[in-house]
Design a protein around this motif. Structure first.
Motif, short mmCIF file in Angstrom:
data_model
loop_
_atom_site.label_atom_id
_atom_site.label_comp_id
_atom_site.label_asym_id
_atom_site.label_seq_id
_atom_site.Cartn_x
_atom_site.Cartn_y
_atom_site.Cartn_z
N MET A 366 29.16 24.25 0.57
CA MET A 366 29.84 24.49 -0.71
C MET A 366 29.97 25.99 -0.99
O MET A 366 30.98 26.44 -1.53
N GLY A 367 28.94 26.73 -0.61
CA GLY A 367 29.01 28.18 -0.78
C GLY A 367 30.12 28.81 0.02
O GLY A 367 30.80 29.74 -0.44
N GLU A 368 30.34 28.28 1.24
CA GLU A 368 31.41 28.78 2.10
C GLU A 368 32.77 28.57 1.44
O GLU A 368 33.63 29.45 1.44
N VAL A 369 32.96 27.41 0.84
CA VAL A 369 34.23 27.09 0.16
C VAL A 369 34.37 27.91 -1.12
O VAL A 369 35.42 28.50 -1.40
N SER A 370 33.28 27.97 -1.89
CA SER A 370 33.31 28.66 -3.18
C SER A 370 33.53 30.16 -3.03
O SER A 370 34.16 30.79 -3.88
N GLU A 371 32.99 30.75 -1.99
CA GLU A 371 33.18 32.18 -1.76
C GLU A 371 34.66 32.52 -1.58
O GLU A 371 35.13 33.58 -1.97
N LYS A 372 35.40 31.58 -0.97
CA LYS A 372 36.83 31.80 -0.71
C LYS A 372 37.69 31.48 -1.92
O LYS A 372 38.71 32.13 -2.16
N HIS A 373 37.31 30.44 -2.69
CA HIS A 373 38.21 29.95 -3.73
C HIS A 373 37.64 29.98 -5.15
O HIS A 373 38.38 29.74 -6.10
N GLY A 374 36.35 30.22 -5.32
CA GLY A 374 35.76 30.32 -6.65
C GLY A 374 34.65 29.31 -6.90
O GLY A 374 34.70 28.17 -6.42
N TYR A 375 33.64 29.74 -7.66
CA TYR A 375 32.50 28.88 -8.00
C TYR A 375 32.76 28.12 -9.29
O TYR A 375 33.24 28.68 -10.28
N THR A 376 32.45 26.81 -9.27
CA THR A 376 32.50 25.99 -10.47
C THR A 376 31.16 25.26 -10.60
O THR A 376 30.44 25.09 -9.61
N VAL A 377 30.83 24.81 -11.79
CA VAL A 377 29.48 24.30 -12.05
C VAL A 377 29.22 22.90 -11.50
O VAL A 377 28.18 22.65 -10.87
N ASN A 378 30.14 21.96 -11.71
CA ASN A 378 29.87 20.55 -11.41
C ASN A 378 29.34 20.26 -10.00
O ASN A 378 28.37 19.51 -9.85
N PRO A 379 29.96 20.80 -8.94
CA PRO A 379 29.45 20.49 -7.59
C PRO A 379 28.00 20.90 -7.40
O PRO A 379 27.24 20.22 -6.69
N TYR A 380 27.59 21.99 -8.07
CA TYR A 380 26.24 22.51 -7.88
C TYR A 380 25.21 21.80 -8.77
O TYR A 380 24.01 22.08 -8.68
N ILE A 381 25.68 20.89 -9.61
CA ILE A 381 24.79 19.99 -10.34
C ILE A 381 24.70 18.65 -9.61
O ILE A 381 23.62 18.15 -9.32
N VAL A 382 25.86 18.10 -9.28
CA VAL A 382 25.94 16.75 -8.72
C VAL A 382 25.35 16.65 -7.31
O VAL A 382 24.53 15.77 -7.03
N VAL A 383 25.75 17.52 -6.42
CA VAL A 383 25.35 17.41 -5.00
C VAL A 383 23.85 17.63 -4.78
O VAL A 383 23.19 16.82 -4.13
N PRO A 384 23.26 18.72 -5.31
CA PRO A 384 21.82 18.91 -5.07
C PRO A 384 20.95 17.81 -5.67
O PRO A 384 19.98 17.39 -5.05
N LEU A 385 21.29 17.35 -6.88
CA LEU A 385 20.50 16.29 -7.50
C LEU A 385 20.54 15.01 -6.67
O LEU A 385 19.53 14.34 -6.48
N THR A 386 21.71 14.69 -6.16
CA THR A 386 21.85 13.48 -5.35
C THR A 386 21.15 13.63 -4.01
O THR A 386 20.39 12.76 -3.58
N GLY A 387 21.41 14.75 -3.34
CA GLY A 387 20.86 14.94 -2.00
C GLY A 387 19.36 15.12 -1.97
O GLY A 387 18.69 14.66 -1.03
N ALA A 388 18.79 15.76 -2.99
CA ALA A 388 17.36 16.05 -2.97
C ALA A 388 16.50 14.91 -3.50
O ALA A 388 15.33 14.80 -3.17
#
Length: 408
Positions: A366-388
């Motif tokens: 996600m960081g690779e994508v966000s560095e190119k196109h911009g950071y938004t909040v939702n992915p960084y809430i949803v994905v870590p909570l689910t994966g961890a």
């Protein structure tokens, strides 16, 4: 360390402390290699995996060459493994889950279906290729969405049931998954962004994403370290006893860490409400990281890679189909279900990372994508909570049920 001789030449036997020492040496060699070669950093491959597999390959070479062989005493593996999963449990809270909202629920349900299908694919292809279905389970959700921690734990459990090559299969599959998840995730998300001309909404700074607690950073002292180790060992003791109790009354195969993780989750949420222990989240994270690194180092140096000789082709077939499934599933189902917008594309990258490797891999993708196109909040809430954490609610019952179903 003792020296004797066997059919393979010199036999080196390392005791518990010697095994720990070799594991830590492999860890630091892995760190040096990771710093020198960007490939390992780009794909989020942990240092203990790099160093441990290197040592396992060296062991394979000296064994094949009849120079000698090595025996390790892995007594400390289980305590460090259980400690790591207990710290994961201490990081979960109902309060944090509320921040994810509807998107979190949808992503969680999709992840649950993913873990089910990974197990189905593993078992089905194991039967088709003529290997033990338990090995297919290990090359499924255990090592894909479970990562090296789960692979090491369940690999030992299945190996203890008499399945040769179980640990090697599980940990090798997890390593393959890390690389595949990195290769697939970011490129697929970027393709979806370009194809659908997606633009991020509500761009934020990199420092404003995620679920970081607003806890005060505290100085770590011997007293704070001892109190946290004491808390963890009590949780671990109760959790291991709980796991053993369930195993005895239900007659099922159950890794000891499952009970510890459950007790840690229960303790953390009660503690948030009643505040009977002041938890230093930074210290818990440090203890968890150290425990995981030591556990993986010992697990990987003791891999018996020669046991994979007859499993190499079936394992490759299973893993190839797992990656193919992940690509199709995230591109045509996850992307649409999550809203077909920019955040959905970033979460596709995240699911490829965590679904084939680990949450760390998801964050890198996600960081690779966000560095190119911009950071938004939702992915960084949803994905870590689910994966961890959340994924375990589906994953543990699926894996445990499958192992007990096909062990009969």
């Amino acid at each position: 360390m003792n020296f004797t001789f066997n059919d393979f030449g010199i036999l080196l036997k390392f005791d518990m402390i010697g095994t720990l020492a070799i594991g830590l040496i492999s860890l630091y060699i892995g760190l040096l290699i990771k710093k020198k070669f960007k490939f390992f950093y780009n794909f989020g491959i942990p240092a203990p995996v790099i160093g441990g597999i290197l040592f396992a390959i060296i062991h394979l070479f000296i064994r094949i060459s009849k120079i000698g062989s090595i025996e390790y005493t892995t007594t400390l593996e289980t305590p460090f493994m259980v400690a790591f999963f207990a710290t994961i449990g201490l990081g979960s809270s109902v309060k944090a889950l509320k921040k994810g909202g509807k998107l979190l629920v949808i992503f969680w349900l999709l992840s649950g279906f993913m873990t089910f299908m990974q197990t189905v694919i593993g078992v089905s292809l194991a039967k088709i290729t003529g290997i033990n279905p338990l090995l297919g389970i290990l090359a499924g959700s255990v090592s894909m969405s479970g990562g090296h921690g789960s692979a090491g734990a369940f690999g030992k459990t299945v190996e203890g049931m008499g399945v040769i090559g179980a640990s090697a299969m599980a940990l090798s599959s997890a390593t393959f998954g890390l690389i595949a998840g990195g290769l697939l995730g970011a490129p697929l998300a970027i393709y979806l962004i370009k194809k659908n001309s997606l633009k991020p909404k509500d761009i934020v700074g990199k420092e404003n994403i995620g679920l970081k607690e607003n806890d005060e950073v505290k100085t770590i002292t011997s007293d704070s370290l001892l109190s946290h180790i004491g808390m963890l060992t009590v949780i671990m003791a109760i959790g291991i006893t709980f796991s053993q109790y369930l195993k005895s009354i239900l007659g099922i195969a159950l890794p000891s860490y499952v009970g510890a993780m459950f007790i840690a989750i229960l303790f953390n949420n009660l503690n948030i409400k009643f505040k009977f222990f002041s938890i230093d989240r930074n210290l818990v994270e440090i203890i968890g990281g150290v425990s995981l690194n030591i556990f993986l180092s010992m697990a990987l140096i003791s891999l018996r890679l020669w046991e994979l000789a007859d499993l190499a082709l079936p394992m490759f077939i299973i893993l190839f189909v797992q990656v193919l499934f992940m690509g199709i599933f995230t591109m045509f189902i996850v992307f649409k279900a999550m809203g077909k917008d920019y955040d959905a594309a970033v979460m596709v990258a995240g699911m490829c990372g965590s679904g084939l490797g680990a949450t760390t891999n998801a964050m890198l993708n996600m960081g690779e994508v966000s560095e190119k196109h911009g950071y938004t909040v939702n992915p960084y809430i949803v994905v870590p909570l689910t994966g961890a954490f959340l994924i375990d609610i589906f994953q543990m019952p699926i894996i445990i049920t499958a192992i007990n179903m096909f062990s009969k």
